[in-house]
Write a protein that holds these residues in place. Structure first.
Motif, short mmCIF file in Angstrom:
data_model
loop_
_atom_site.label_atom_id
_atom_site.label_comp_id
_atom_site.label_asym_id
_atom_site.label_seq_id
_atom_site.Cartn_x
_atom_site.Cartn_y
_atom_site.Cartn_z
N THR A 196 0.82 -1.21 0.00
CA THR A 196 0.00 0.00 0.00
C THR A 196 0.86 1.27 0.00
O THR A 196 1.73 1.40 0.86
N PRO A 197 0.60 2.18 -0.94
CA PRO A 197 1.35 3.45 -0.95
C PRO A 197 0.81 4.41 0.12
O PRO A 197 0.04 5.31 -0.18
N PHE A 231 0.97 7.48 2.42
CA PHE A 231 1.63 8.80 2.47
C PHE A 231 2.28 9.25 1.17
O PHE A 231 2.77 10.36 1.08
N GLN A 232 2.33 8.39 0.14
CA GLN A 232 2.88 8.88 -1.13
C GLN A 232 2.02 10.04 -1.63
O GLN A 232 0.80 9.99 -1.53
N THR A 233 2.67 11.07 -2.15
CA THR A 233 1.90 12.19 -2.70
C THR A 233 1.88 12.09 -4.22
O THR A 233 2.72 11.40 -4.83
N ASN A 234 0.92 12.77 -4.83
CA ASN A 234 0.73 12.60 -6.27
C ASN A 234 1.92 13.06 -7.09
O ASN A 234 2.09 12.63 -8.23
N TYR A 264 -2.55 5.56 -7.61
CA TYR A 264 -2.37 4.97 -6.28
C TYR A 264 -3.55 4.13 -5.82
O TYR A 264 -3.52 3.56 -4.73
N ALA A 311 -5.13 9.76 7.74
CA ALA A 311 -4.36 10.16 6.57
C ALA A 311 -4.36 8.97 5.61
O ALA A 311 -4.55 7.83 6.03
N MET A 329 -5.96 16.14 -0.52
CA MET A 329 -4.60 16.14 -1.07
C MET A 329 -4.63 16.54 -2.54
O MET A 329 -5.36 15.95 -3.34
N LEU A 388 3.80 0.63 -6.99
CA LEU A 388 3.21 1.84 -6.43
C LEU A 388 4.12 2.51 -5.40
O LEU A 388 3.85 3.61 -4.95
N LEU A 389 5.17 1.84 -5.01
CA LEU A 389 6.01 2.38 -3.93
C LEU A 389 7.22 3.14 -4.45
O LEU A 389 7.89 3.84 -3.72
N TYR A 436 -2.37 23.05 1.71
CA TYR A 436 -2.71 21.68 2.12
C TYR A 436 -1.81 21.28 3.28
O TYR A 436 -0.58 21.33 3.16
N ASN A 480 -1.97 14.74 5.18
CA ASN A 480 -1.02 13.66 4.92
C ASN A 480 -0.04 13.46 6.07
O ASN A 480 1.11 13.11 5.86
#
Lengths: 600, 206
Positions: A53-54, A56-59, A77, A249, A416, B43-44, B183, B186
């Motif tokens: 799972t990503p 906290f990754q931001t776009n 994501y 989050a 986000m 995805l990471l 923003y 997060n």
């Protein structure tokens, strides 16, 4: 018993479950926790949310800033693996070329299926929703009532963890004390809609979602769910303690590495595996259910997608939980001398009465929400409030031109930023650029609101699926062909949705981006777009007009069950997943009891 | 930009947005059919433009794109300029992507950048990157808002709208851009307490 490969399957199992999502996960969980030896077949690959799972990754670190593409239709994501409305090598067809008669079929080829990415909205059907025909003469009644399902709603809510409120509004059931987790507080835009919505008669209340707003009570819930089963209690308590409460989050659609929301892969499968009674075979594409000379199902033929080889597994009971349309496909492809039209299809109803949810939306901008002091609105990674259907009395009095209800979902807040943030603002800014544009972007960020309606579709004779006479998938398996048509009830409801959303936006002092459409056929999303497809193997009171009984057991083959959305005979506006799980648990209890009695 | 295209852009009085958006023909200089990231990407991993599919723009086009990015999002007290965050490379990534709809954006942006330089030479005899701020604004004022653009600038306005959207999307998804727009999420929180009192007060809900 663990994740296995084809060569490691046991000679026979008590129960074979096809599918690993909400239905397969719940069925396998209930069976395995009660001692049955279970084999689960999943057409997609293994998937581990804890590792993949990503969070906290931001776009900014994703291709195209995370924007959706054909290969990742819900954005980069989104947790979906090898899925979407199109799956490479696995086509489906449409009987009509008319754009309004298309059905979009979503699949996710991965362990846990669609539960990994879904919206986690978990609403109970109310008493009316099981007896719709008795109320308005349309569609069908279910061969069971709310009271039959209520204990299973309680159990599922306790098992998966659902936050929400108990307002007791009409046909919007309350859960017993201690079952729901506390709902998160409303965000700024949600609070404003709540206050202003009142003035136009809209009850804005906490929504129910399968997210742990607080940690589950691992000390008391296991004994409530598994009385007189100390081993299941111990296994479940351990699994519950491995889940963390939401840390507010990371959008839920990405999945959750800390197991704070429900997905089959973090909630159903770990305890089922820990029971020692579940084998999972991934990359196993079920093709057909095999029938013994005694007229009972005795196994499943599947394609090993890694090697392309055909395999066979044997079981005393077969449960299809492959998604309603995929289960239809398996039945129609399981032809025999006894069932030339497909297994369990003596009624000819397999594939009939498929339904989706009516969807329409409208967006706008609310000046009051401009330039708010900076604050964190991530919240539970989805909506905190909603509007349940509120016009039962008007509908009963004949004041509306459509028969069934819808609820309203909210999109508000300082989310986000993504590729679309601050785009398309020229209708507000008059085309600013430069420093003025930067000021405008800050000003309007968080002031854009969107509302989406999710409404009930009535089953009809024109919406069904059958096998395409010629097209096959890459494994050589005949594919589904969809036939689709909305009735006036759905399109008029969609127009009503847009009109209501415009009124709500205006009540908040805002203005709509585009005016609502008076023509509902323009407002309504295509069939399948909401990904709530149910029906196709409807349950009923007799074998003549339905495929299963109220236990999701097929009339024709007593050891064959269908626990996905297929047996739904109506599709209330309440999103189907919670009801799928409740009915799957109920079906599995019945199945285990019958197995014990030697009736299967 | 070839002469035929240039003429087409000059004579856009009859062009409509709808026609433009349906236009899916590949742009000049379009890359050979590229592959996307597939249905099961990692995805990471952190990606940057050019990692998955080849980019389109040459050095001159990139310089024009960077200059236009900064006309749209210059540095101010709250954040840096778009080009300092390589937003023009995101624009290139976007128009080079092998997905539905991107080919039309590629055509629009590639032709638009060419038009911008031609328009700049026509008015000021030098390319867009060499213009001073007032000259850049003189052109951009004519194309910044499609509903009010003169007929001869209709297509330029369509290009500018797309380019501004891409610039904004590219900018506000960077750490600096997220801070700029305000923003502050997060981050893990022990509890979600809803809007703070000053927010409720501003909404009249305190």
């Amino acid at each position: 018993m663990p994740l296995i490969t084809s060569s490691k399957t046991q000679p026979s199992y008590d129960v074979i479950v096809v599918g690993s999502g909400a239905a397969g996960g719940q069925t396998a969980y209930t069976c395995a926790m009660n001692g049955a030896k279970v084999l689960m077949l999943e057409a997609g690959r293994n998937y581990d949310p804890v590792k993949e799972t990503p969070m906290f990754q931001t776009n900014g670190t994703a291709p195209l800033r995370g924007e959706r593409t054909d290969e990742k239709p819900f954005g980069f994501y989104d947790s979906t693996v090898d899925g979407g409305w199109q799956v490479p090598g696995e086509p489906y067809t449409s009987a009509s070329s008319d754009p309004e008669r298309q059905f979009w079929w979503w699949r996710a080829r991965m362990l846990g299926g669609r539960t990994n990415h879904w919206g986690r909205i978990s609403l109970r059907n109310g008493p009316y929703d099981f007896k719709p025909r008795s109320r308005d003469g349309l569609g069908f009644d279910w061969p069971l009532a709310y009271e039959d399902v209520a204990p299973y709603y309680d159990k599922v809510e306790m098992l998966v963890g659902v936050y929400g409120g108990n307002e007791g509004l009409e046909n919007t059931p309350v859960s017993p004390p201690g079952v729901l987790l506390p709902p998160p507080k409303a965000r700024a835009g949600e609070r404003l809609a709540q206050e202003r919505g009142k003035k136009i008669g809209l009850p804005v209340i906490p929504i129910h979602r399968a997210v742990l707003s607080v940690a589950q009570d691992a000390n008391t819930i296991p004994a409530k769910l598994h009385p007189n089963n100390p081993k299941a209690q111990r296994v479940l308590a351990d699994a519950m303690r491995a889940r963390q409460a939401c840390f507010w989050a990371t959008a839920c659609g990405r999945g959750c590495a800390t197991k704070a929301n429900y997905q089959s892969t973090t909630v159903h499968l770990p305890p089922a595996l820990a029971s020692g009674n579940l084998d999972i075979l991934t990359n196993a594409m079920a093709r057909e259910v095999t029938l013994g000379a005694d007229g009972k199902a005795n196994g499943v033929i599947y394609i090993d997608k890694v090697t392309g080889a055909e395999g066979v597994v044997k079981g005393r009971v077969v449960v299809l939980a492959a998604s309603s349309a995929e289960s239809v496909r398996i039945l129609l492809n399981s032809k025999s001398a006894k069932f030339p039209q497909g297994l369990a299809n003596s009624s000819g109803k397999v594939g009939k009465y498929i339904m989706d949810t009516v969807g329409a939306s409208l967006g706008g901008q609310v000046p009051l929400l401009e330039n708010l002091p900076l604050h964190n609105e991530d919240g539970a990674g989805g909506g905190h409030v909603y509007v349940p259907w509120w016009l039962y009395k008007e509908q009963a009095a004949g004041k509306l031109d459509f028969a069934r209800g819808y609820h309203i979902e909210f999109g508000t807040g300082r989310q986000m930023p993504g590729a679309g943030t601050a785009s398309g603002l020229d209708w507000l800014t008059g085309g600013s650029y430069g420093r003025k544009f930067k000021e405008d972007a800050r000003r309007y960020y968080g002031s854009i609101v969107g509302f989406a309606g999710r409404g009930e579709m009535i089953p009809n004779e024109d919406s069904f699926c059958d096998l395409d006479p010629s097209v096959k998938d890459k494994w050589g398996i005949p594919v589904l062909r969809f036939h689709w048509k909305w009735s006036d009830h759905e399109t008029r409801q969609a127009a009503h949705m847009q009109k209501t959303f415009a009124a709500l936006i205006e009540s908040m002092g805002g203005r709509v981006r585009t005016p609502p459409s008076a023509d509902g056929s323009k407002a309504i999303e295509p069939g399948g777009k909401i990904i709530h497809e149910v029906g196709g193997t409807i349950m009923g009171p007799d074998a003549k007009n339905s495929v299963t009984n109220q236990w999701c057991q097929t009339w024709d083959v007593k050891n064959l069950f269908i626990t996905d959305g297929g047996p739904f005979v109506s599709n209330a506006d309440k999103n189907p997943t919670l009801t799928i799980m409740a009915l799957a648990w109920r079906s599995a209890d019945y199945l285990l009891d019958e197995l014990k009695k030697g009736n299967l | 930009m070839d002469r035929r295209t240039a003429i087409k852009w000059m004579l856009t009085a009859a062009a409509t947005i709808a026609v433009l958006e349906r236009d899916g023909v590949a742009a000049e200089g379009a890359p050979a059919a590229a592959k996307g990231y597939g249905t099961d990407p990692d995805l990471l991993k952190a990606y940057k433009p050019g990692d998955v599919w080849p980019l389109t723009l040459d050095a001159t086009q990139l310089a024009t794109a960077a200059a236009l990015c900064d006309v749209i999002i210059p540095a101010d007290a709250k954040g840096p300029s778009a080009s300092s965050l390589n937003v023009h490379l995101f624009v290139d990534e976007w128009i080079s992507a092998p997905y539905d709809g991107h080919a039309a954006d590629r055509k629009l942006v590639v032709e638009g950048l060419g038009w911008l330089d031609e328009e700049s030479r026509r008015r000021f005899q030098i390319p867009f990157v060499n213009l001073i701020a007032g000259q850049r604004n003189a052109i951009c004022d004519d194309i910044c808002y499609a509903p009010k653009a003169q007929p001869q600038f209709a297509k330029g306005a369509q290009f500018f709208k797309k380019f501004r959207d891409l610039t904004a999307g590219g900018y506000y998804t960077t750490p600096e851009g997220m801070k700029d727009i305000g923003y502050v999420g997060n981050v893990p929180l022990a509890s979600f307490d809803g809007p703070p009192p000053e927010v409720l007060k501003q909404l009249g809900l305190a």
